[in-house]
Motif scaffolding. Structure first.
Motif, PDB file in Angstrom:
ATOM      1  N   ALA A 163      44.016  33.663  40.938  1.00 41.16           N
ATOM      2  CA  ALA A 163      43.145  32.979  40.282  1.00 41.16           C
ATOM      3  C   ALA A 163      41.978  34.464  40.051  1.00 41.16           C
ATOM      4  O   ALA A 163      41.931  34.518  41.047  1.00 41.16           O
ATOM      5  N   SER A 164      40.837  34.531  39.413  1.00 41.57           N
ATOM      6  CA  SER A 164      39.894  35.011  39.912  1.00 41.57           C
ATOM      7  C   SER A 164      39.161  35.007  40.860  1.00 41.57           C
ATOM      8  O   SER A 164      38.952  33.640  41.297  1.00 41.57           O
ATOM      9  N   ALA A 165      38.174  35.599  41.826  1.00 38.51           N
ATOM     10  CA  ALA A 165      38.100  35.737  42.982  1.00 38.51           C
ATOM     11  C   ALA A 165      36.014  35.287  42.779  1.00 38.51           C
ATOM     12  O   ALA A 165      36.401  34.744  43.409  1.00 38.51           O
ATOM     13  N   ILE A 182      45.214  34.146  45.970  1.00 38.20           N
ATOM     14  CA  ILE A 182      45.912  35.580  45.737  1.00 38.20           C
ATOM     15  C   ILE A 182      44.334  36.073  44.918  1.00 38.20           C
ATOM     16  O   ILE A 182      44.458  35.261  43.116  1.00 38.20           O
ATOM     17  N   THR A 183      43.653  36.856  44.792  1.00 41.63           N
ATOM     18  CA  THR A 183      42.846  37.451  43.689  1.00 41.63           C
ATOM     19  C   THR A 183      42.546  38.657  43.070  1.00 41.63           C
ATOM     20  O   THR A 183      43.041  39.340  43.760  1.00 41.63           O
ATOM     21  N   PRO A 184      43.603  38.716  41.549  1.00 38.60           N
ATOM     22  CA  PRO A 184      43.733  40.236  41.308  1.00 38.60           C
ATOM     23  C   PRO A 184      41.994  39.889  40.385  1.00 38.60           C
ATOM     24  O   PRO A 184      41.283  39.661  41.077  1.00 38.60           O
ATOM     25  N   GLY A 185      42.098  41.087  39.332  1.00 39.02           N
ATOM     26  CA  GLY A 185      40.441  41.715  39.122  1.00 39.02           C
ATOM     27  C   GLY A 185      39.399  42.578  40.289  1.00 39.02           C
ATOM     28  O   GLY A 185      38.429  42.568  40.285  1.00 39.02           O
ATOM     29  N   ILE A 186      40.361  42.911  41.016  1.00 39.59           N
ATOM     30  CA  ILE A 186      39.648  43.905  42.227  1.00 39.59           C
ATOM     31  C   ILE A 186      39.466  45.004  42.025  1.00 39.59           C
ATOM     32  O   ILE A 186      39.809  45.376  41.946  1.00 39.59           O
ATOM     33  N   ARG A 198      36.980  39.339  34.609  1.00 38.94           N
ATOM     34  CA  ARG A 198      36.623  39.003  35.922  1.00 38.94           C
ATOM     35  C   ARG A 198      36.490  39.132  37.309  1.00 38.94           C
ATOM     36  O   ARG A 198      37.682  39.296  37.818  1.00 38.94           O
ATOM     37  N   THR A 199      35.195  40.307  37.687  1.00 38.39           N
ATOM     38  CA  THR A 199      36.106  41.162  39.504  1.00 38.39           C
ATOM     39  C   THR A 199      35.487  41.409  39.450  1.00 38.39           C
ATOM     40  O   THR A 199      33.594  40.842  39.428  1.00 38.39           O
ATOM     41  N   LEU A 200      35.280  41.196  41.157  1.00 39.11           N
ATOM     42  CA  LEU A 200      34.853  41.001  42.371  1.00 39.11           C
ATOM     43  C   LEU A 200      35.104  42.313  43.367  1.00 39.11           C
ATOM     44  O   LEU A 200      36.423  42.960  43.486  1.00 39.11           O
ATOM     45  N   THR A 201      34.472  42.390  44.561  1.00 42.55           N
ATOM     46  CA  THR A 201      34.191  43.885  44.980  1.00 42.55           C
ATOM     47  C   THR A 201      35.415  43.407  46.227  1.00 42.55           C
ATOM     48  O   THR A 201      35.579  41.957  46.720  1.00 42.55           O
ATOM     49  N   PRO A 202      36.459  44.067  47.010  1.00 43.31           N
ATOM     50  CA  PRO A 202      37.180  43.768  47.692  1.00 43.31           C
ATOM     51  C   PRO A 202      36.544  42.927  48.825  1.00 43.31           C
ATOM     52  O   PRO A 202      36.893  41.285  48.924  1.00 43.31           O
TER      53      PRO A 202
END
Length: 234
Positions: A163-165, A182-186, A198-202
């Motif tokens: 899923a998105s973070a 587990i979060t993709p879009g990083i 839908r993104t976030l930083t590490p």
């Protein structure tokens, strides 16, 4: 280099060339990171690429997003159970029987104690609220849909979900400390979001509750992938 943090990174080898994938993997060898084999690479290299990456010492996330009738998915899981992958994705939207039967199949077919574990796809990170409602006809809010699918997947025996973070904090509260998130879009600070909505930083993702983060192009398309990985947390 922070090897403890690197162990929480899954580098997406999203390339259409086996040789290129192995070249990138060689540069990352010994760093502690996972590697992800998705549909693009799997379509050209099959299960052999998984075995080669395991021989190099990597843990492998096989991201095939299986979604079909229960019998087809569980039979496919049986085929993949001993290819060497550590994690395999299936779609939560395939329903409870598909997930539960596939989990049991993976357990029965695995020849090692630490056999293949299944994780569920909730809502793809390329989707936003508007597309979820207008294109897919889903009535729930995006976050509610993610939480509902995760709940269903956990009840079916999945080891975790993708899923998105941006949903990680609520998922962690709902699913408990041992459920894999587990979060993709990083995307590292300052990098382009590309096709991710839908993104976030590490660091933001880990602080929100992610177990693992998936990073592709910021590492694999860098001039020096190993150096890009080492600076991921800057």
């Amino acid at each position: 280099m922070n090897s403890e943090l690197n162990e929480r990174v899954m580098v997406a080898l999203d390339v259409d060339d086996r040789k290129k994938a192995l070249e990138i993997a060689k540069q990352l060898q010994g760093s502690g990171c996972w590697v992800k084999v998705g549909l693009e690479l799997y379509s050209i290299a099959g299960t052999e690429i998984v075995r080669e990456l395991k021989q190099m010492g990597f843990r492998v996330f096989l991201d095939l997003k299986l979604h079909d009738i229960p019998n087809t998915v569980k039979r496919t899981v049986a085929v993949l159970a001993n290819c060497g992958a550590d994690l395999l994705t299936i779609h939560c939207s395939g329903g409870y029987p598909m997930m539960a039967e596939s989990v049991e199949t993976a357990k029965a077919a695995s020849t090692s104690e630490n056999g293949l574990k299944l994780v569920g796809i909730t809502v793809l990170t390329s989707l936003d609220e508007e597309r979820l409602h207008n294109e897919l006809g889903v009535g729930r809010d995006l976050k509610e849909q993610v939480l509902k699918l995760a709940e269903l997947g956990q009840s079916a025996g999945l080891a975790g979900v993708v899923a998105s973070a941006q949903e990680a904090r609520e998922l962690r509260a709902q699913c408990g400390p041992d459920f894999l998130l587990i979060t993709p879009g990083i995307r590292p600070a300052g990098s382009e979001t590309q096709d991710q909505a839908r993104t976030l930083t590490p660091r933001e993702a880990i602080e929100a509750g992610s177990s693992y983060i998936v990073v592709g192009r910021p590492i694999t398309r860098a001039e020096n992938p190993r150096e890009a990985l080492e600076h991921l947390w800057d």
